[in-house]
Design a protein around this motif. Sequence first.
Motif, PDB file in Angstrom:
ATOM      1  N   VAL A  65       0.829  14.106 -23.807  1.00 39.23           N
ATOM      2  CA  VAL A  65       1.706  15.198 -24.240  1.00 39.23           C
ATOM      3  C   VAL A  65       1.879  15.190 -25.758  1.00 39.23           C
ATOM      4  N   LEU A  66       2.178  14.024 -26.316  1.00 40.32           N
ATOM      5  CA  LEU A  66       2.470  13.929 -27.747  1.00 40.32           C
ATOM      6  C   LEU A  66       1.244  14.222 -28.610  1.00 40.32           C
ATOM      7  N   TYR A  67       0.063  13.960 -28.075  1.00 43.83           N
ATOM      8  CA  TYR A  67      -1.174  14.328 -28.779  1.00 43.83           C
ATOM      9  C   TYR A  67      -1.559  15.763 -28.441  1.00 43.83           C
ATOM     10  N   GLY A  68      -1.443  16.117 -27.169  1.00 41.20           N
ATOM     11  CA  GLY A  68      -1.961  17.393 -26.708  1.00 41.20           C
ATOM     12  C   GLY A  68      -1.265  18.608 -27.287  1.00 41.20           C
ATOM     13  N   ILE A  69       0.058  18.585 -27.350  1.00 42.85           N
ATOM     14  CA  ILE A  69       0.789  19.764 -27.826  1.00 42.85           C
ATOM     15  C   ILE A  69       0.473  20.092 -29.284  1.00 42.85           C
ATOM     16  N   PRO A  70       0.541  19.138 -30.223  1.00 44.09           N
ATOM     17  CA  PRO A  70       0.200  19.475 -31.617  1.00 44.09           C
ATOM     18  C   PRO A  70      -1.242  19.958 -31.774  1.00 44.09           C
ATOM     19  N   VAL A  71      -2.158  19.339 -31.033  1.00 42.84           N
ATOM     20  CA  VAL A  71      -3.562  19.738 -31.170  1.00 42.84           C
ATOM     21  C   VAL A  71      -3.790  21.136 -30.606  1.00 42.84           C
ATOM     22  N   ILE A  72      -3.140  21.460 -29.505  1.00 37.11           N
ATOM     23  CA  ILE A  72      -3.245  22.821 -28.977  1.00 37.11           C
ATOM     24  C   ILE A  72      -2.679  23.824 -29.988  1.00 37.11           C
ATOM     25  N   GLY A  73      -1.617  23.429 -30.683  1.00 34.18           N
ATOM     26  CA  GLY A  73      -1.059  24.299 -31.715  1.00 34.18           C
ATOM     27  C   GLY A  73      -2.074  24.608 -32.805  1.00 34.18           C
ATOM     28  N   PHE A  74      -2.756  23.564 -33.305  1.00 34.00           N
ATOM     29  CA  PHE A  74      -3.769  23.799 -34.327  1.00 34.00           C
ATOM     30  C   PHE A  74      -4.962  24.557 -33.752  1.00 34.00           C
ATOM     31  N   THR A  75      -5.270  24.304 -32.493  1.00 39.09           N
ATOM     32  CA  THR A  75      -6.380  25.001 -31.839  1.00 39.09           C
ATOM     33  C   THR A  75      -6.150  26.511 -31.849  1.00 39.09           C
ATOM     34  N   LEU A  76      -4.939  26.922 -31.512  1.00 41.80           N
ATOM     35  CA  LEU A  76      -4.627  28.355 -31.503  1.00 41.80           C
ATOM     36  C   LEU A  76      -4.695  28.945 -32.914  1.00 41.80           C
ATOM     37  N   LEU A  77      -4.284  28.161 -33.897  1.00 40.33           N
ATOM     38  CA  LEU A  77      -4.373  28.620 -35.289  1.00 40.33           C
ATOM     39  C   LEU A  77      -5.835  28.830 -35.690  1.00 40.33           C
ATOM     40  N   TRP A  78      -6.679  27.839 -35.394  1.00 47.17           N
ATOM     41  CA  TRP A  78      -8.089  27.959 -35.766  1.00 47.17           C
ATOM     42  C   TRP A  78      -8.774  29.070 -34.970  1.00 47.17           C
ATOM     43  N   LEU A  79      -8.363  29.258 -33.723  1.00 50.02           N
ATOM     44  CA  LEU A  79      -8.917  30.349 -32.921  1.00 50.02           C
ATOM     45  C   LEU A  79      -8.662  31.694 -33.605  1.00 50.02           C
ATOM     46  N   ALA A  80      -7.480  31.869 -34.137  1.00 51.38           N
ATOM     47  CA  ALA A  80      -7.158  33.117 -34.828  1.00 51.38           C
ATOM     48  C   ALA A  80      -8.025  33.288 -36.075  1.00 51.38           C
ATOM     49  N   VAL A  81      -8.220  32.206 -36.826  1.00 49.19           N
ATOM     50  CA  VAL A  81      -9.049  32.268 -38.035  1.00 49.19           C
ATOM     51  C   VAL A  81     -10.490  32.620 -37.673  1.00 49.19           C
ATOM     52  N   ALA A  82     -11.046  31.902 -36.682  1.00 50.55           N
ATOM     53  CA  ALA A  82     -12.435  32.131 -36.294  1.00 50.55           C
ATOM     54  C   ALA A  82     -12.634  33.526 -35.712  1.00 50.55           C
ATOM     55  N   ALA A  83     -11.657  33.993 -34.939  1.00 47.47           N
ATOM     56  CA  ALA A  83     -11.757  35.334 -34.358  1.00 47.47           C
ATOM     57  C   ALA A  83     -11.735  36.400 -35.447  1.00 47.47           C
ATOM     58  N   ALA A  84     -10.855  36.231 -36.437  1.00 47.50           N
ATOM     59  CA  ALA A  84     -10.784  37.194 -37.532  1.00 47.50           C
ATOM     60  C   ALA A  84     -12.090  37.229 -38.324  1.00 47.50           C
ATOM     61  N   ALA A  85     -12.670  36.052 -38.571  1.00 44.10           N
ATOM     62  CA  ALA A  85     -13.942  35.991 -39.285  1.00 44.10           C
ATOM     63  C   ALA A  85     -15.054  36.662 -38.481  1.00 44.10           C
ATOM     64  N   SER A  86     -15.006  36.519 -37.164  1.00 43.66           N
ATOM     65  CA  SER A  86     -16.026  37.122 -36.302  1.00 43.66           C
ATOM     66  C   SER A  86     -15.909  38.644 -36.290  1.00 43.66           C
ATOM     67  N   VAL A  87     -14.678  39.130 -36.242  1.00 42.85           N
ATOM     68  CA  VAL A  87     -14.470  40.582 -36.274  1.00 42.85           C
ATOM     69  C   VAL A  87     -15.015  41.155 -37.580  1.00 42.85           C
ATOM     70  N   ARG A  88     -14.743  40.478 -38.675  1.00 46.27           N
ATOM     71  CA  ARG A  88     -15.249  40.948 -39.966  1.00 46.27           C
ATOM     72  C   ARG A  88     -16.774  40.915 -39.997  1.00 46.27           C
ATOM     73  N   ALA A  89     -17.364  39.847 -39.437  1.00 41.84           N
ATOM     74  CA  ALA A  89     -18.824  39.745 -39.426  1.00 41.84           C
ATOM     75  C   ALA A  89     -19.447  40.840 -38.571  1.00 41.84           C
TER      76      ALA A  89
END
Length: 389
Positions: A280-304
């Motif tokens: 739990v203590l590892y999983g929750i913070p990492v999922i948080g960053f995962t969602l952040l990076w997903l948004a970044v990668a998705a935005a870059a893909s839309v632009r591409a």
Amino acid sequence: MTTALPVPAAPSPRDVHPAPANGRAGLSFERLRHLGPNWYACVMGTAIVANGAEALPVQVPGLHVFAVVVWMSSFALLIMVTAARAVHLVRYRDEARTDPSTAVFYGCPPMALIAVGYGTLVLGPGVIGDTAAVWTDAVLWTAGTLYSLAVAFGVPYLMISRPRTEADPTWLLPVVAPMVAAALGPALVPHLPAGEPRVLMVYACYAMFGGSLLATLMILPGVWSRLTHDRTFTITLVPTLFLVLGPLGQSVTAVNQLADAAPAAAITPQYADAMAAFAVLYGIPVIGFTLLWLAVAAAASVRALRDGMPFAMTWWAYTFPLGTCVTGASALARRLELGALTAIAAGLYVLLLGAWAIVATRTLRGVITGQLLPAVTSGRPSRGSSRPS
């Protein structure tokens, strides 16, 4: 996890045979000349759709049947791609020789083996029986794990001992493969003999988790530096930004699977409790960053896409890495019984399903038309045959 992948250098236009009049290229052996290990991404991406469906913490009518059908498709794909690669390795040895620019794709085959093996364990018993499902997963997991460890050592060594290219997200592929083994190996714990074999499996998976995670953390700064400073980053590689999700989602899956396997392995209670807390203590913070990076990668893909990004095998990076986020979020949702995490897992799976449907359709069309596997002629005969095909 990490999900595929950059395409080997395209053959010169003058070497490409025109497609027949009906618009379909013949499936000759010559079309396999440039079939690289990145084609195992098709297997990975299909297998994670099945495994992700089974992992979801929600009950949807028909979802299990759908997962079984997709798992069977991934198994068939594994056989076909392996057979095609065998032909490639025998007939076109020169093209198959590893070099620093293509070696990273050898992280794909072990992840495909392990993902299909896990699908067999959780989805196959109703089709092939419990015993066959367990043994099939055991064989595929063992082969994939040994392969992943060899790649995790060999490819980084190759890259530091020979001329190198600039870092990009595909560098993660070799070092993430052991993380996939760590995440899916614990499912075999209840099927091992009681005692030390079970305990050893749990701790061996933890060791692979740690080795893969630290190697990933070592590579990511170089990738980030390239992304922020090098404007030569080709548009075709934009989908590989999703590969960063692979080690993130897969590591969350791993710590939760290991925590679940601890009781069956009879791990000392205080350690088993620590494993559950760490999940739990590892999983929750990492999922948080995962969602952040997903948004970044998705935005870059839309632009591409707006800039005209063409379809390529790199688009498979939209599948497996995203699927590891589904399994990671699902594992946390089951552990914490939080509706918000269940909604996140379900939403991620809808995205995965849409991405897989698009990429699989475009890939099938590319294979049929010869866009992805064009027939080419070589100026010299391959070492594996006396004459060109």
